[in-house]
Scaffold this active site. Structure first.
Site, short mmCIF file in Angstrom:
data_model
loop_
_atom_site.label_atom_id
_atom_site.label_comp_id
_atom_site.label_asym_id
_atom_site.label_seq_id
_atom_site.Cartn_x
_atom_site.Cartn_y
_atom_site.Cartn_z
N GLN A 106 -3.16 3.42 -3.26
CA GLN A 106 -2.20 2.68 -4.26
C GLN A 106 -2.05 1.35 -3.67
OE1 GLN A 106 0.03 4.24 -7.07
NE2 GLN A 106 -2.12 4.61 -7.19
N GLU A 141 5.50 16.36 -6.01
CA GLU A 141 4.17 15.42 -6.13
C GLU A 141 2.94 15.63 -5.11
OE1 GLU A 141 6.13 11.27 -7.07
OE2 GLU A 141 6.49 11.74 -4.76
N SER A 166 -1.72 8.07 -8.61
CA SER A 166 -2.65 8.37 -7.92
C SER A 166 -3.30 9.77 -8.32
CB SER A 166 -1.69 9.33 -6.49
OG SER A 166 -0.88 8.49 -5.72
N LEU A 205 0.83 -1.20 -0.07
CA LEU A 205 -0.10 -0.07 0.05
C LEU A 205 0.83 1.16 0.06
CD1 LEU A 205 -2.74 0.79 2.20
CD2 LEU A 205 -0.93 2.10 2.49
N ASN A 206 0.43 2.31 -0.89
CA ASN A 206 0.95 3.65 -0.55
C ASN A 206 -0.07 4.65 -0.63
OD1 ASN A 206 1.69 2.57 -3.61
ND2 ASN A 206 2.27 4.97 -3.54
N ASP A 207 0.10 5.53 -1.65
CA ASP A 207 -0.80 6.77 -1.35
C ASP A 207 -2.28 6.72 -1.23
OD1 ASP A 207 1.87 7.58 -2.32
OD2 ASP A 207 1.17 8.93 -3.90
N ARG A 209 1.98 14.50 -12.60
CA ARG A 209 1.04 13.54 -12.07
C ARG A 209 0.12 14.06 -10.82
NH1 ARG A 209 6.49 11.51 -11.50
NH2 ARG A 209 7.44 11.85 -9.35
N ASP A 210 -0.68 13.00 -10.44
CA ASP A 210 -1.39 13.42 -9.07
C ASP A 210 -2.66 14.26 -9.33
OD1 ASP A 210 0.44 11.24 -8.40
OD2 ASP A 210 1.83 12.89 -7.28
#
Length: 456
Positions: free
Chosen positions: A49, A214, A94, A31-33, A161-162
């Site tokens: 994520q 980011e 993300s 798992l991340n963001d 991104r994001d």
């Protein structure tokens, strides 16, 4: 791994050592963001994520999904999106979510890494803004590509991104994190009338804050604007910017595109915090959730060998302090989990089962010890708060983090099975980290004040 084996593996992980009790974790894998934070059709939705195949995260990432009527009691759904079109072939990265006319609109970055002799900064990477919709939070529509590299300003590298989307008056606004060809971090601002066709309206940056920004997020509280972002490539100092990459916010004066950004303040000064995202809930609360992790090789997580890695923070309500800085405190629903309050005197050592919360109002210098292996110390004369691991395994390679603080009026330490979040002065300073105790309890020693401890 077939379906039966996967379910058996998830059941084993669910009961594994260090599995958290009130932090969102993946059912397996990486798992991340946090992504797409929203309240839709009577439920909170927390996407993240997710690499379901391997706990080291070295596989294409999609989005996992939790939902529930209460942010402290969430149910895992499934991986609602994975890479399956050319424009997101190397990752559903993300993004954010926003409701319009009863439909939840989701925007994310489709990551593409081309095969060839590329530097993947000026060439070789695709960063596409992709749009999907859902009417139940789980089943997604077909993917629609809205912006490609060729649509971004010509000063941009391949790193854009994001997307974070919000409504401002009658217009839809979007920010994207970017890296320029001159290695300068910035945020791109876009505007739309229909959530589909987007027009570039300006760039926001501040000199000297790294080469890439980011996870941008713009929001307002009490009429004051703030730009949250995660700069990469910052210098590191003894009492600030101590992680591989940082995460914080700038005060914004006036319209975002024309603003002069104020001083950068870190969201969380512990070892494990990155990629936060905020949203407004039906109660009017600005709620922040961050990744209680960090993608680096300096330290790791003992859960990786058990089949999963990382978690999200406790949902935090963000407010503005009288000094203009932002405060973070766990949402009020968290307090409903607490019971069995007892007092602990200065100099006393007592063992408590995990999870627990410790609160206190120190008047001077003080210390808190967890198992004699993690020390939380405040030196009033030096105006320095320190989080220090004295045991390699307890911190899985983590060492020391410092924060400059004039005085500590109150402190709140919330420990889950393998993490602590420390809130100082009503959350004006926060420090979060993973910990790995030998068993399901911790020996606490407090010096310099009387503490109150609750079971959770």
């Amino acid at each position: 791994m077939d379906n039966k084996e996967k379910l058996e593996n998830r059941e084993r992980i669910k009961n594994a050592k260090w599995r958290q009790r009130f932090h969102i974790e993946p059912p397996d894998g990486w798992l991340n963001d946090p992504n797409g934070l929203s309240f839709y059709k009577g439920e909170y939705h927390v996407y993240f994520q997710y690499s379901p195949i391997a706990a080291d995260g070295h596989t294409p990432r999609g989005w996992g999904h939790y939902h529930g009527s209460d942010l402290m009691h969430m149910t895992y759904d499934r991986a609602v999106m994975m890479p399956d079109i050319p424009e997101d072939s190397h990752g559903v990265y993300s993004g954010s979510a926003i409701e319009n006319d009863g439909v939840l609109h989701i925007f994310y970055t489709g990551n593409v890494k081309m095969i060839g002799d590329y530097d993947y900064v000026k060439a070789g990477r695709g960063a596409n803004v992709i749009h999907v919709t859902t009417t139940d939070g789980s089943k997604m529509s077909e993917k629609q590509v809205l912006l490609r590299n060729s649509d971004y300003p010509d000063f941009c590298s391949c790193h854009v991104r994001d997307p974070k989307v919000w409504k401002e008056g009658d217009a839809w606004k979007m920010v994207l994190g970017a890296r320029t060809l001159d290695d300068e971090g910035c945020v791109l601002v876009y505007e739309s009338d229909d959530l589909i066709n987007w027009k570039y309206t300006g760039k926001v940056y501040k000199e000297g804050y790294g080469y890439m920004w980011e996870c941008p997020d713009y929001f307002e509280i009490d009429g004051k604007g703030f730009l949250s972002t995660c700069p990469q490539g910052m210098p590191h100092y003894e009492t600030k910017w101590q992680n591989l990459n940082e995460s914080g916010y700038f005060p914004v004066q006036g319209k975002l595109e024309d603003s002069v950004l104020g001083d950068f303040t870190e969201w969380d000064m512990g070892f494990d915090f990155y990629a936060p995202q905020t949203f407004l809930d039906p109660q009017g609360r600005r709620i922040l959730i961050g990744w209680l992790g960090m993608d680096n090789k300096v330290y790791g997580n003992a859960t990786t060998e058990l089949g999963w890695q990382h978690c999200l923070t406790i949902p935090r309500v963000v407010t503005v302090a009288p000094n203009g800085k932002l405060r973070q405190q766990p949402i009020a629903e968290f307090d409903e989990l607490k019971s069995n309050a007892r007092r602990q005197s200065s100099g006393q050592t007592a063992e408590y089962p995990l999870p627990f919360e410790l609160d206190g109002e120190p008047a001077d210098s003080f210390s808190i010890s967890l198992d004699g292996k993690l020390e939380l110390d405040f030196d009033k004369e030096k105006k320095l708060f320190t989080m220090k691991f004295t045991d390699e395994k307890y911190g899985c390679g983590r060492t020391t983090r410092n924060a400059e603080i004039d005085s500590v009026r109150n402190i709140r330490v919330i420990a889950d099975m393998s993490s602590i979040e420390v809130y100082i002065n009503d959350g004006e300073t926060v420090m979060s980290t993973r910990i790995y105790p030998d068993n399901g309890s911790v020996k606490l020693k407090v010096n310099g004040f009387e503490a109150q401890v609750w079971d959770i």
